[in-house]
Design an enzyme around this catalytic site. Structure first.
Site, PDB file in Angstrom:
ATOM      1  N   GLU A 107     -54.288   0.293 137.645  1.00  0.00           N
ATOM      2  CA  GLU A 107     -53.115   1.271 138.301  1.00  0.00           C
ATOM      3  C   GLU A 107     -53.552   1.391 139.333  1.00  0.00           C
ATOM      4  O   GLU A 107     -54.597   1.726 139.902  1.00  0.00           O
ATOM      5  CB  GLU A 107     -53.111   2.500 137.623  1.00  0.00           C
ATOM      6  N   GLY A 120     -60.415  10.505 138.077  1.00  0.00           N
ATOM      7  CA  GLY A 120     -60.903  11.303 136.711  1.00  0.00           C
ATOM      8  C   GLY A 120     -60.982  10.329 135.481  1.00  0.00           C
ATOM      9  O   GLY A 120     -61.866  10.359 134.747  1.00  0.00           O
ATOM     10  N   ALA A 121     -59.953   9.651 135.391  1.00  0.00           N
ATOM     11  CA  ALA A 121     -59.626   9.038 134.045  1.00  0.00           C
ATOM     12  C   ALA A 121     -58.311   7.980 134.230  1.00  0.00           C
ATOM     13  O   ALA A 121     -57.649   8.198 135.426  1.00  0.00           O
ATOM     14  CB  ALA A 121     -59.625   9.808 132.807  1.00  0.00           C
ATOM     15  N   MET A 122     -58.280   7.266 133.435  1.00  0.00           N
ATOM     16  CA  MET A 122     -57.026   6.353 133.398  1.00  0.00           C
ATOM     17  C   MET A 122     -56.599   6.083 131.829  1.00  0.00           C
ATOM     18  O   MET A 122     -57.453   5.907 130.867  1.00  0.00           O
ATOM     19  CB  MET A 122     -57.276   4.996 133.967  1.00  0.00           C
ATOM     20  N   GLU A 123     -55.263   6.220 131.745  1.00  0.00           N
ATOM     21  CA  GLU A 123     -54.694   6.236 130.590  1.00  0.00           C
ATOM     22  C   GLU A 123     -54.440   4.794 129.811  1.00  0.00           C
ATOM     23  O   GLU A 123     -53.294   4.527 129.051  1.00  0.00           O
ATOM     24  CB  GLU A 123     -53.295   7.134 130.385  1.00  0.00           C
ATOM     25  N   GLU A 128     -55.146  12.549 129.262  1.00  0.00           N
ATOM     26  CA  GLU A 128     -55.096  11.201 129.094  1.00  0.00           C
ATOM     27  C   GLU A 128     -54.536  10.854 127.527  1.00  0.00           C
ATOM     28  O   GLU A 128     -53.625   9.837 127.383  1.00  0.00           O
ATOM     29  CB  GLU A 128     -56.431  10.398 129.119  1.00  0.00           C
ATOM     30  N   GLU A 183     -47.459  11.833 135.416  1.00  0.00           N
ATOM     31  CA  GLU A 183     -48.470  12.707 135.685  1.00  0.00           C
ATOM     32  C   GLU A 183     -48.335  14.192 135.458  1.00  0.00           C
ATOM     33  O   GLU A 183     -49.096  14.960 135.210  1.00  0.00           O
ATOM     34  CB  GLU A 183     -49.011  12.441 137.408  1.00  0.00           C
TER      35      GLU A 183
END
Length: 848
Positions: free
Chosen positions: A127, A267-270, A302, A324
């Site tokens: 992303e 922080g994170a990715m889905e 996530e 988001e």
């Protein structure tokens, strides 16, 4: 490379004529060079045979391009990271063979070698538009397809993707092949490959209907002793229980893996069924409960994306907020209702909404539903409006339509758009059907306008303290003059034997510039009047003069954490807006922080007060004020419960502001063991925090950093050491740090961030002033030549924020006028300039 900046118009045209069937992608990850072989077979249809389009690919070398069995001349059709395709058939097969680059920027396929054991770790981050760094792709969210990855890698690696991991087949020479089954129809940016010597812990979740979802948690082998997988699984299962009930739609994917990966930008990715998470959430040192709460929110965020974002995906990046904001709202609600963090909305109000208010007051503010013209627009739009303001407004929407109606609409939305793409109108339409409300006016007011309103109480009283007039005044910024409709509560709080408690509450609608509140006339004026009690709307609030005076002296007496958090947020915003002197904010925090039980709020206050003293305090008494904070931090540290969260938080606070010889001696003593504080574990991360301050103040030198690195030669230790070296108070140290970031692209993303953080020490303003001209001379080339993540780090991190004077504004304005920067670069510089202008106003207020 102009071709990397896909425009919305180009995407619309490509989606109009194309439908994607499938991707078959073969990657060979056995090599140790700078590139890896990538082969893509892409099958797609064309509504207009004979038409022309293009495929996206960022690769150092392309070897073969074959369209419908015909070999194309690579030199003729591949340019500017696009492969031109002409004379398309109704059904097409494209084969692309390329050498793609391993990255050290956290984009594309990132490669990391652990300095502890030499083991290799790979992960993808796609992303917004970086799948094209790994395979040939139609890089836009509305051209979904199925993805079948075949990965060749060393046999002793773990290889994980969106589909369940197959049994590997031996390929000789110590390699094996993992042939993953095709995914459901998903977008390119949520596909993923994670591979390397990962440590894995496995479990499963069983849904109420008996469906079993395999679960996995992964981290680097050297971090395995610190991985608290059981806690992570517990939060994950709580999330599954909650979302399956609320969404009434089965979990969409075949398994759910969470992988803590190194040198991560976010922080994170889905990624679908393959979530990548910042490995800092594997805690190798003692942290406060704030960190556990933040990690839990990230995990739940996530997980919510698996439905909202992955199952149903935005059509174009205008609706990024839908992804988001929904995930943020859903995760905080889940935390508050089913986890041990029942105070999650107070945390949200104090932290996330503060982020939103800050972003919404910048010159670059934008509506929640943003106008995203191209990829450069979206890459700088992962901001406080997209996440926090959007989630705040969704919370209001739930209250407006009713919780049951809201989730009924969401369930209908999932069923109607599963595996497809949607727009804002689709969600609002579903909510209109279930609630019976017309949401078009609500959308125009809240989603399609920018800026934040401010609500102020206007109170008149008689000589005996009885309210004779009460009104709520609403303001809007000149640039965004919308006065909105707000549903708010007004709370009256009085001091009692139990503490400061609410003694009266009313709800009402606020519209226009002035709303009279007749229901409060005739009541005795309370100690504190709190607008937007219970945090029902998205607005800035102000405390009247009497309430503010009471809060400054007695904020710690609030019994309920939410009104206390609202007062903390209001006073911080007043300080930022130069309506409250920094010296008064200092008095407020030091009077109330010692009795604040919520560690989240304590740590937020420490960060905010430090910022206020560094940027908003009158320079004439800045040093004295910082010393006052250090004295209080030491006092709170020594008084705190041994081994508790507050003790650690105040130790870190002292380590961030110590400047007097006696305070620096405490830091040195804690580091070398001559100073002992009962219960305080001076572990690896705290040791580096102590050493950073000692390095920045010149008390510690290169030998100290080298000795600490010998103790902690991990990747984290190397980053901390780089920050300490950059923090040294000498021209040579600053020149070395500057050159490593600006003049070279060899630093990995996380190390570069550490160097930038160490470089900009607030006490070194005079030393850093010489770099202002060098900044403006460099950033245009940085923006043109570096990847987006790396360029943003540099442009934001090295801006002369600490040079709070008119000259900085003038130099910025001159550069903006002459350089003609790209839109994304202009936005970041304008935002940074606004910070200096705000600091000037706040310093002037503090000097009065």
């Amino acid at each position: 490379m102009p071709g990397t900046n896909l425009t919305r118009d180009e995407a619309r045209e490509r989606a109009r004529i194309l439908t994607v069937d499938s991707y078959d992608i073969a990657l060979d990850l056995t090599g140790t060079g700078a590139t890896f072989p990538s082969t893509t077979v892409l099958k797609f249809g064309c509504e207009e045979p004979g038409a022309t389009t293009f495929v996206d690919l960022v690769a150092p070398e392309v070897h073969e391009i074959t369209l419908n069995g015909k070999a194309l001349d690579v030199a003729s059709v591949y340019a500017d990271s696009r492969i031109a395709l002409t004379d398309l058939a109704a059904t097409n097969e494209l084969r692309v063979v390329a050498s793609c680059a391993y990255m050290n920027t956290g984009e594309g396929l990132h490669r990391f070698v652990d300095p502890v054991d030499g083991k290799t770790y790979l992960y993808t981050q796609f992303e917004v538009p970086d799948a094209r760094r790994v395979f040939a792709t139609f890089e836009q969210p509305d051209l979904k397809g199925t993805f079948a990855f075949t990965v060749t890698a060393p046999s002793d690696w773990e290889v994980v993707s969106c589909s369940p991991t197959p049994e590997p087949e031996p390929a000789g020479d110590g390699a094996s092949v993992w042939a993953f089954e095709p995914t459901p129809r998903i977008s390119t940016y949520i596909t993923a490959i994670v591979a390397g010597h990962y440590h894995a812990v496995r479990d499963s979740y069983t849904a109420a209907d008996g469906t079993v979802v395999p679960l996995g948690v992964f981290c680097r082998s050297s971090l395995a002793p610190y991985l608290d997988a059981d806690n992570i699984f517990d939060v994950t299962k709580q999330g599954f229980d909650y979302f399956l009930e609320q969404f009434d739609f089965p979990y969409p994917f075949g398994k759910y893996d969470q992988l803590f990966v190194p040198e991560y930008n976010a922080g994170a990715m889905e990624n679908a069924g393959c979530v990548t998470i910042l490995e800092d959430y594997v805690f190798r040192s003692k942290v406060t409960d704030t960190s556990y709460e933040t990690r839990a929110e990230t995990i739940l965020h996530e997980l919510a994306h698996m439905w909202f974002g992955d199952l149903v995906t935005m059509q174009w990046w205008d609706d990024l907020w839908l992804n988001e904001s929904f995930a943020t709202y859903a995760s905080v609600r889940c935390q508050a209702e089913v986890t041990r963090w029942s105070h999650a909305w107070a945390t949200f109000g104090n932290r996330m909404k503060t982020w939103a208010y800050r972003q919404d007051q910048l010159p670059s503010t934008h509506p929640i539903f943003a106008d995203i013209r191209d990829l450069e627009d979206v890459e700088v739009n992962f901001d406080g409006i997209t996440y926090a303001k959007g989630a705040s407004v969704l919370k209001q929407l739930v209250a407006y339509v009713g919780s049951d109606n809201f989730f009924a609409g969401v369930r209908s939305y999932f069923k109607k758009h599963a595996w497809g793409n949607s727009r804002l109108a689709d969600l609002l339409g579903a909510l209109e059907e279930t609630s019976g409300r017309d949401l078009k006016a609500w959308s125009r007011e809240w989603l399609e306008t920018a800026g934040v309103n401010t609500l102020r109480p206007a109170i008149e009283t008689s000589s005996d303290g009885v309210i004779t007039s009460f009104a709520v005044l609403q303001e809007a910024p000149d640039a965004w003059p919308t006065l909105r409709s707000h549903r708010i509560a007004i709370g009256f709080y009085d001091r009692t034997d139990e503490g400061l408690v609410r003694t009266h509450r009313i709800e009402l609608d606020v519209t226009g510039a002035r709303t009279e509140v007749e229901a409060l006339v005739g009541r005795a004026r309370p100690d504190v009047v709190l607008l937007n009690d219970d945090d029902l709307t998205y607005t800035k609030i102000r405390l009247d003069e009497d309430s503010l005076a009471f809060v400054i002296e007695s904020i710690g007496e609030f019994v309920d954490p939410l009104p206390r958090a609202l007062c903390w947020a209001a006073t911080w915003d007043m300080t930022r807006d130069a309506e409250m002197a920094t010296r008064d904010y200092l008095k407020l925090v030091l009077s109330g922080a010692g009795s604040e039980k919520d560690i989240n709020i304590v740590q937020s206050l420490q960060r905010q007060l430090t910022t206020a003293l560094e940027l908003y305090a009158d320079p004439a008494h800045r040093e004295r004020s910082i010393a006052e904070l250090a004295v209080a931090a030491e006092r709170f540290l020594r008084a705190a419960e041994p081994g508790g969260d507050h003790q650690l938080a105040w130790a870190r606070c002292l380590a961030s502001v110590a400047a007097r010889p006696d305070h620096l001696a405490i830091l040195r003593g804690l580091l070398d063991g001559t100073e002992k504080i009962q219960g305080l574990a001076v572990d690896a991360d705290l040791r580096w925090a102590l050493l950073l301050r000692l390095s920045a103040t010149g008390v510690a030198g290169d030998a100290d950093v080298a000795a600490e690195l010998e103790r902690d030669g991990t990747a984290a230790g190397q980053r901390h050491a780089a920050a300490c070296r950059a923090a040294r108070p000498s021209t040579a140290a600053k020149d070395e740090a500057w050159a490593s970031v600006v003049n070279s692209d060899s630093l990995p993303n996380a190390t570069q961030a550490a160097v930038i953080g160490g470089f900009g020490q607030p006490a070194q303003r005079e030393l850093l002033a010489a770099y202002t001209d060098r900044y403006f001379a460099a950033i245009a080339d940085v923006w043109a030549e570096r990847t987006n993540e790396i360029a943003q780090q540099i442009v934001i991190g090295l801006y002369p924020t600490l040079q709070v004077d008119q000259d900085t504004l003038d130099r910025t304005d001159a550069w903006l006028a002459s350089a003609g920067p790209a839109a994304g670069l202009r936005r970041l510089v304008v935002e940074s300039r606004d910070g200096v202008a705000r600091s000037l106003r706040a310093q002037a207020r503090d000097a009065r």
